[in-house]
Design an enzyme around this catalytic site. Structure first.
Site, PDB file in Angstrom:
ATOM      1  N   TYR A 165      29.521  59.007 -67.452  1.00  0.00           N
ATOM      2  CA  TYR A 165      28.598  57.866 -67.400  1.00  0.00           C
ATOM      3  C   TYR A 165      29.157  56.771 -66.488  1.00  0.00           C
ATOM      4  O   TYR A 165      28.430  56.172 -65.683  1.00  0.00           O
ATOM      5  CB  TYR A 165      28.406  57.345 -68.820  1.00  0.00           C
ATOM      6  CG  TYR A 165      27.419  56.227 -68.987  1.00  0.00           C
ATOM      7  CD1 TYR A 165      26.048  56.454 -68.881  1.00  0.00           C
ATOM      8  CD2 TYR A 165      27.851  54.935 -69.296  1.00  0.00           C
ATOM      9  CE1 TYR A 165      25.138  55.416 -69.070  1.00  0.00           C
ATOM     10  CE2 TYR A 165      26.951  53.899 -69.495  1.00  0.00           C
ATOM     11  CZ  TYR A 165      25.598  54.147 -69.373  1.00  0.00           C
ATOM     12  OH  TYR A 165      24.699  53.121 -69.562  1.00  0.00           O
ATOM     13  N   LYS A 169      27.328  55.409 -63.155  1.00  0.00           N
ATOM     14  CA  LYS A 169      26.910  54.010 -63.071  1.00  0.00           C
ATOM     15  C   LYS A 169      27.600  53.257 -61.940  1.00  0.00           C
ATOM     16  O   LYS A 169      27.006  52.360 -61.334  1.00  0.00           O
ATOM     17  CB  LYS A 169      27.142  53.315 -64.416  1.00  0.00           C
ATOM     18  CG  LYS A 169      26.183  53.748 -65.512  1.00  0.00           C
ATOM     19  CD  LYS A 169      24.729  53.573 -65.084  1.00  0.00           C
ATOM     20  CE  LYS A 169      23.753  53.725 -66.221  1.00  0.00           C
ATOM     21  NZ  LYS A 169      22.339  53.580 -65.766  1.00  0.00           N
TER      22      LYS A 169
END
Length: 304
Positions: A165, A169
């Site tokens: 993640y 991101k």
């Protein structure tokens, strides 16, 4: 409806719940026609349900707005073109893209599988590219357009068990900056928002220590609809001078993030060796090295 984005057509991914839903609803309230994109999957990306996206469309129409639903997966490049075509067929143009869709596969890194990695990258990073690229041609031709990409302080600062993640991101920050640089000449803008909000994604944060439990309780006070006003502003013509930026929303607080820039340098005319780096450079740089921190270490105060 009159409003700050009146007459514009907006596509919002991950718009059936949480942050995306709040943005879609406020976008419609402020005068935009909205394409509500959401496959209705579970938090980890499994399953498909047309209902949640249609529910948001129905809510927008009930309030006098105009919207359509799309339940195609943005991780497939061809689907992005189909979503844009649906917007054009329904509303005749497209002006705004909000890349908000995402899934989670949190794992401590030594237990993270290839699918944990690739599925998260596929939705967050590849999906953001697919949708942005499909919009870019139209934005260039009409000499206008605006992107919002959802990043996260997990990528900007850090968190446990989220290497996939975090990579996605932080990659989105690079994607947004690249779009801003390449498309500024066509009056197209691209910015990032790091949202603090209690949602399906943040509800998975572990709370095993007192500090972690306090952090979760702080998050619970930050509703997803708090993100929407900044997003709608950035996507409006009122924000025409704002491009390539990273902002965060934490309840009633809006934060502007810095971009990575050099902070220290040392030069050695005869060049460096491993030994001189160890004896001279490393001690000189030590006080400026960034500590390993998590989001909660930086934002450790109660939401305002």
């Amino acid at each position: 409806m009159a409003g700050i984005v009146s007459g514009k057509v907006a596509i919002v991914t991950g718009a059936a719940r949480g942050v995306g839903r709040g943005i879609a609803l406020l976008m419609a309230k402020e005068g935009a026609k909205v394409v509500v994109c959401d496959i209705g999957a579970s938090l980890d990306g499994a399953g498909h349900d047309d209902g949640p996206a249609q529910d948001v469309v129905n809510e927008i129409k009930k309030e006098g707005g105009d919207a359509i639903a799309s339940t195609l997966s943005i991780s497939e490049p061809g689907n992005a073109d189909k979503i844009i075509k649906a917007a054009l067929d329904a509303f005749g143009r497209v002006d705004i893209l909000v890349n908000n869709a995402g899934i989670l596969r949190d794992r401590i890194f030594h237990r993270m599988s290839w699918s944990d990695w690739s599925d998260v990258i596929a939705v967050h990073l590849h999906g953001s590219f697919n949708m942005s690229r499909a919009c870019a041609t139209h934005f260039r031709e009409q000499n206008s357009g605006s992107f919002i990409h959802m990043t996260s302080t997990s990528g900007l600062v850090g968190n446990f068990g989220q290497a996939n993640y975090m990579a996605a991101k932080l990659g989105i920050v690079g994607l947004s900056r690249g779009i801003a640089l390449d498309m500024e000449r066509f009056k197209v803008r691209s910015n990032c928002i790091a949202p603090f909000a209690w949602s399906r994604l943040t509800a998975t944060i572990p709370a095993q220590t007192d500090a972690e439990r306090e952090r979760v309780e702080r998050l619970k006070t930050m509703s997803a609809d708090k993100i929407a006003p900044l997003a709608v502003f950035l996507l409006s013509d009122a924000a025409k001078e704002v491009n390539g930026q990273i902002l965060a929303v934490r309840k009633n607080e809006i934060v502007l993030f810095s971009a990575p820039r050099p902070i220290r340098s040392m030069q050695k005319s005869e060049g460096w060796t491993p030994e001189t780096i160890a004896s001279e450079l490393a001690p000189a740089f030590a006080s400026s090295f960034r500590k390993l921190e998590r989001t909660g270490d930086i934002f450790n105060y109660d939401p305002i």
